[in-house]
Design a protein around this motif. Sequence first.
Motif, PDB file in Angstrom:
ATOM      1  N   UNK A  26       0.825  -1.204   0.000  1.00 17.60           N
ATOM      2  CA  UNK A  26       0.000   0.000   0.000  1.00 17.60           C
ATOM      3  C   UNK A  26       0.862   1.257   0.000  1.00 17.60           C
ATOM      4  N   UNK A  27       1.926   1.269   0.805  1.00 19.45           N
ATOM      5  CA  UNK A  27       2.764   2.465   0.891  1.00 19.45           C
ATOM      6  C   UNK A  27       3.476   2.726  -0.432  1.00 19.45           C
ATOM      7  N   UNK A  28       4.078   1.696  -1.008  1.00 17.14           N
ATOM      8  CA  UNK A  28       4.792   1.871  -2.274  1.00 17.14           C
ATOM      9  C   UNK A  28       3.833   2.326  -3.378  1.00 17.14           C
ATOM     10  N   UNK A  29       2.659   1.702  -3.460  1.00 15.93           N
ATOM     11  CA  UNK A  29       1.688   2.102  -4.475  1.00 15.93           C
ATOM     12  C   UNK A  29       1.216   3.538  -4.254  1.00 15.93           C
ATOM     13  N   UNK A  30       1.005   3.907  -2.992  1.00 12.82           N
ATOM     14  CA  UNK A  30       0.547   5.265  -2.694  1.00 12.82           C
ATOM     15  C   UNK A  30       1.620   6.294  -3.037  1.00 12.82           C
ATOM     16  N   UNK A  46      -6.004   1.095   3.716  1.00 11.85           N
ATOM     17  CA  UNK A  46      -5.739   1.838   2.480  1.00 11.85           C
ATOM     18  C   UNK A  46      -6.061   3.318   2.655  1.00 11.85           C
ATOM     19  N   UNK A  47      -7.172   3.607   3.292  1.00 12.45           N
ATOM     20  CA  UNK A  47      -7.564   4.996   3.529  1.00 12.45           C
ATOM     21  C   UNK A  47      -6.534   5.725   4.389  1.00 12.45           C
ATOM     22  N   UNK A  48      -6.024   5.049   5.412  1.00  8.48           N
ATOM     23  CA  UNK A  48      -5.043   5.660   6.304  1.00  8.48           C
ATOM     24  C   UNK A  48      -3.720   5.895   5.578  1.00  8.48           C
ATOM     25  N   UNK A  49      -3.301   4.940   4.758  1.00 10.16           N
ATOM     26  CA  UNK A  49      -2.049   5.097   3.997  1.00 10.16           C
ATOM     27  C   UNK A  49      -2.165   6.260   3.016  1.00 10.16           C
ATOM     28  N   UNK A  50      -3.293   6.374   2.340  1.00 13.95           N
ATOM     29  CA  UNK A  50      -3.508   7.489   1.408  1.00 13.95           C
ATOM     30  C   UNK A  50      -3.432   8.818   2.155  1.00 13.95           C
ATOM     31  N   UNK A  51      -4.009   8.857   3.352  1.00 14.35           N
ATOM     32  CA  UNK A  51      -3.981  10.077   4.162  1.00 14.35           C
ATOM     33  C   UNK A  51      -2.563  10.436   4.597  1.00 14.35           C
ATOM     34  N   UNK A  52      -1.821   9.448   5.101  1.00 13.23           N
ATOM     35  CA  UNK A  52      -0.467   9.706   5.611  1.00 13.23           C
ATOM     36  C   UNK A  52       0.488  10.113   4.486  1.00 13.23           C
ATOM     37  N   UNK A  53       0.339   9.506   3.314  1.00 16.45           N
ATOM     38  CA  UNK A  53       1.240   9.810   2.194  1.00 16.45           C
ATOM     39  C   UNK A  53       0.797  11.027   1.393  1.00 16.45           C
ATOM     40  N   UNK A  74      12.796   4.735  -2.028  1.00 18.91           N
ATOM     41  CA  UNK A  74      12.336   4.884  -3.407  1.00 18.91           C
ATOM     42  C   UNK A  74      13.019   6.048  -4.118  1.00 18.91           C
ATOM     43  N   UNK A  75      13.646   6.961  -3.358  1.00 16.56           N
ATOM     44  CA  UNK A  75      14.317   8.095  -3.973  1.00 16.56           C
ATOM     45  C   UNK A  75      15.774   7.784  -4.331  1.00 16.56           C
TER      46      UNK A  75
END
Length: 313
Positions: free
Chosen positions: A191-195, A251-258, A311-312
């Motif tokens: 989820x984090x990588x996709x977000x 998923x909702x929380x990951x989208x919010x945090x990222x 990822x950077x």
Amino acid sequence: MQKKVLVTGGAGFLGSHLCDRLVESGHDVICVDNLFTGSKRNIEHLLGMTNFEFLRHDVTFPLYLEVDEIYNLACPASPIHYQYDPVQTLKTSVHGAINILGLAKRTGAKVFQASTSEVYGDPTVHPQPESYWGNVNPIGVRSCYDEGKRCAETLFFDYHRQHQIRVKVARIFNTYGPRMHPADGRVVSNFIVQALRNEPITIYGDGSQTRSFCFVDDLVDGFLAMMASHDELVGPINLGNPYEFTMLELASLVISVTGSGSELGYQPLPQDDPRQRQPNISLANRELGWAPSIALEDGLERTVRYFRSVLSR
């Protein structure tokens, strides 16, 4: 008191964090890993320490060392990795346990087994107490891991009963944090990588299946408390966070945090994927005085910072 401590799987996600804590505490730490899923990058900051050494070795072959304590964490833990070579996964759990227990028998070392909530399979009891025997498919695509860990538990208890080996068995529930592999296929890293890439976040099934997520620092606290407990406390003992979240909530929380603009993408549910997973940690709380303290949002923020840096690169 300074001890000589062996950590198998010590260059992996959990193992490297455990090595950090043991080195900080002043113990002499021997980190063993074959680097199939572990990485030298996870332990590179320890390589110059006088009380840390790294040995590249596969635990399916015997080890000849002198140690006081052993933490056996060696085994691929994500479905992508353990299904890549299922026979080797099973050997790592079973042959690895035999070799580590043989080492403990020879040296008199106390030995900790990192077991898993996967021994409960797709549970029919919720939340899962240690007394539950599980609902596991013995011939499915996940069986190399699930049954391998179940057999390892059997070996630990038989060595304890037959040879009086001092053993500790902990069943680890979903854990996350820095040093997770970006491509390990586990839900938090996925989820984090996709977000962070603004890609669709993959939801299997309808997203109503649940998991509980324990931050790695809390889990390591549980490892150390279990190892330090009196010898009569053998386990198994559940270590995990009892707060339960659906995949849609995560998923909702990951989208919010990222701060991501990712949408949700639905896929069929994988074979034998558990519908529910939540630990009953009353035993750990009572016997170890242990309970996780890091909230999911706080842990996700720290994990997201790590993945941004990875990822950077």
